[in-house]
Every structure is written in C-alpha cells, then in structure tokens.
Design a protein around this motif. Structure first.
Motif, mmCIF file in Angstrom:
data_model
loop_
_atom_site.group_PDB
_atom_site.id
_atom_site.type_symbol
_atom_site.label_atom_id
_atom_site.label_comp_id
_atom_site.label_asym_id
_atom_site.label_seq_id
_atom_site.Cartn_x
_atom_site.Cartn_y
_atom_site.Cartn_z
ATOM 1 N N VAL A 93 14.683 117.592 52.530
ATOM 2 C CA VAL A 93 14.984 116.839 53.748
ATOM 3 C C VAL A 93 16.469 116.994 54.070
ATOM 4 O O VAL A 93 17.276 117.383 53.221
ATOM 5 N N ASP A 101 8.186 116.642 54.039
ATOM 6 C CA ASP A 101 8.985 117.841 53.809
ATOM 7 C C ASP A 101 9.523 118.417 55.116
ATOM 8 O O ASP A 101 8.786 118.592 56.085
ATOM 9 N N GLY A 102 10.833 118.671 55.164
ATOM 10 C CA GLY A 102 11.457 119.284 56.322
ATOM 11 C C GLY A 102 11.988 118.317 57.351
ATOM 12 O O GLY A 102 12.535 118.746 58.371
ATOM 13 N N GLU A 103 11.858 117.017 57.129
ATOM 14 C CA GLU A 103 12.304 116.071 58.155
ATOM 15 C C GLU A 103 13.807 115.823 58.075
ATOM 16 O O GLU A 103 14.468 116.158 57.085
ATOM 17 N N GLN A 104 14.321 115.217 59.131
ATOM 18 C CA GLN A 104 15.743 114.875 59.211
ATOM 19 C C GLN A 104 15.880 113.356 59.266
ATOM 20 O O GLN A 104 15.168 112.691 60.013
ATOM 21 N N VAL A 151 15.415 123.396 59.737
ATOM 22 C CA VAL A 151 14.111 122.836 60.109
ATOM 23 C C VAL A 151 14.379 121.652 61.018
ATOM 24 O O VAL A 151 14.537 120.526 60.589
ATOM 25 N N PRO A 200 13.512 118.894 63.775
ATOM 26 C CA PRO A 200 12.335 118.272 64.351
ATOM 27 C C PRO A 200 12.323 118.257 65.869
ATOM 28 O O PRO A 200 11.282 118.057 66.461
ATOM 29 N N ASP A 210 8.521 117.397 66.933
ATOM 30 C CA ASP A 210 7.582 117.778 65.878
ATOM 31 C C ASP A 210 7.048 116.498 65.239
ATOM 32 O O ASP A 210 7.793 115.723 64.648
ATOM 33 N N ASN A 268 5.417 115.997 62.593
ATOM 34 C CA ASN A 268 5.452 115.951 61.134
ATOM 35 C C ASN A 268 6.848 115.770 60.559
ATOM 36 O O ASN A 268 6.987 115.486 59.371
ATOM 37 N N THR A 269 7.882 115.961 61.364
ATOM 38 C CA THR A 269 9.253 115.867 60.839
ATOM 39 C C THR A 269 10.136 114.902 61.616
ATOM 40 O O THR A 269 11.245 114.603 61.169
ATOM 41 N N THR A 293 11.833 111.573 63.071
ATOM 42 C CA THR A 293 12.088 110.222 62.597
ATOM 43 C C THR A 293 11.515 109.224 63.605
ATOM 44 O O THR A 293 11.218 109.585 64.758
ATOM 45 N N GLY A 300 0.321 114.079 57.046
ATOM 46 C CA GLY A 300 0.863 114.826 58.177
ATOM 47 C C GLY A 300 -0.184 115.099 59.243
ATOM 48 O O GLY A 300 -1.388 114.912 59.039
#
Length: 212
Positions: free
Chosen positions: A73, A120-123, A142, A144, A153, A155-156, A158, A185
C-alpha cells in the motif's frame, strides 16, 4: 484238548493268519481315525469398530497452512515516513499508518477508518480532507484515481475518494468499502448494485466513473 493246543502253536499257519488280520485291522483303524479328525478353520479377522482411530486411513503427512500473502500500500499525507510499504495480509489501516511512522504533528485521522482491512495496491491519505486528497498528485504507481478521466478504482480507492463519485456520501462510501472487504474486492463494476443504498439511478450515475 491236546489236539487244539498243537493246532494253535506258534509255528502253525492259523496263528499267523490271525496275527496278520489283527495287524491289518489295527492299521486300518488308525488311518480312519486320522482322516476323520476335524480340520481347524482359520479365524476371521476382527471387525474394526466404527469411528475407531484404527479404522481411519493413515495419511503420510498433514496439510500445512498456506503462507499468509503480503500486500503493498501507499501511505501519504501527514505521516512521518510516507511512501510504499509492505504488510502481511489481513493488516488494517492502523497498521499501515503505524508502519509509516505514525501521524505527524496534530493531524486528524477522523476521516480514516483505522479498523478497515487493507486492499493490495490502495493509497491511504492521512490528515487531508476528501477534496484535498482527491486533488493530491499521485505518487504510487498503482494510482486509484485516473486524473485524465477521473475514474475511481473500486478496489483501491479510499472512502474519501469514493465520496467524490456522484451521489456518494460518507455513509455510502463506507458501505462500498465494507462490501469490498467482505467479498475480497470487486470483480466487476456491476457488483455496485449489490451494495445497500445503490439503486438503478445511482448506479447509472456511477457506472462511467468507476472501474475495477
């Protein structure tokens, strides 16, 4: 009387014949007795008791638990060590903030759900309002949010970034995140219809603004 004793003397043929008949009878009786003995039957193996540990198959080895997957992340905003970090699978937002050195200064984290499981991959943006977080330049590869098309996105993103979608407020953004965590997800944008509070009209407004 004297004549009978002479006829049965040891050298007479009659006595020899009697002895031969007696010998044959003795041998025949012994053979018959041997053949008439009952043969012992083999014992049947014992029947295993149902549920007994002995009746269960023996496995060569026990299955080992699968190793816990890791996730990556990006923590940015008002933290001491912003950047991309790697955490064990199942970690939560609070773990990511702590790994990034904790909150810097008196920054507020009220807009973050610290108990939410990470994707996985989020900010994760700490200490910024939803508008400021959406306007912040992307650092993580990655990302979002696609700045060119303003597509989020699912899945990523916030919760703050989900609130930028048409008709999505704080409560609905949190429902989207809870659905994402519960189902591992989103696999398609159409799954937004399954989120409580998103009807056909709201889905039509959000469809072109989201991706997976």
């Amino acid at each position: 009387m004297a004549t009978q004793r002479v006829a049965l003397g040891p050298d007479r043929p009659g006595l020899r014949l009697l002895l031969l008949v007696a010998l044959v009878a003795t041998v025949a009786g012994g053979v018959y007795a041997w053949w008439s003995q009952p043969e012992p039957e083999p014992l049947a193996p014992p029947t295993p008791v149902a549920g007994s540990p002995l009746s269960a198959p023996v496995t060569a080895s026990r299955q080992r638990p699968a190793p816990v997957a890791e996730l990556t992340v990006h923590v940015t905003g008002k933290v001491r060590r912003p950047g991309v970090i790697t955490l064990p699978g199942g970690s939560r937002v609070a773990d990511a903030v702590q790994e990034a050195g904790g909150v810097r200064g008196a920054a507020a984290t009220g807009s973050l759900n610290l108990a939410r499981k990470l994707v996985d991959g989020e900010q994760i943006v700490v200490g910024l309002s939803g508008t400021a977080a959406a306007a912040a330049p992307p650092v993580n590869p990655v990302n979002p949010v696609d700045p060119a098309s303003a597509v989020v996105d699912l899945n990523t993103a916030t919760p703050e970034q989900l609130e930028q979608l048409p008709g999505v407020g704080e409560v609905l953004a949190q429902r989207i995140v809870e659905y994402r965590d519960a189902h591992g997800g989103f696999r398609s944008v159409e799954q937004l219809r399954d989120v409580n509070g998103i009807g056909d009209r709201k889905y039509a407004e959000m469809r072109d603004k989201t991706r997976v």
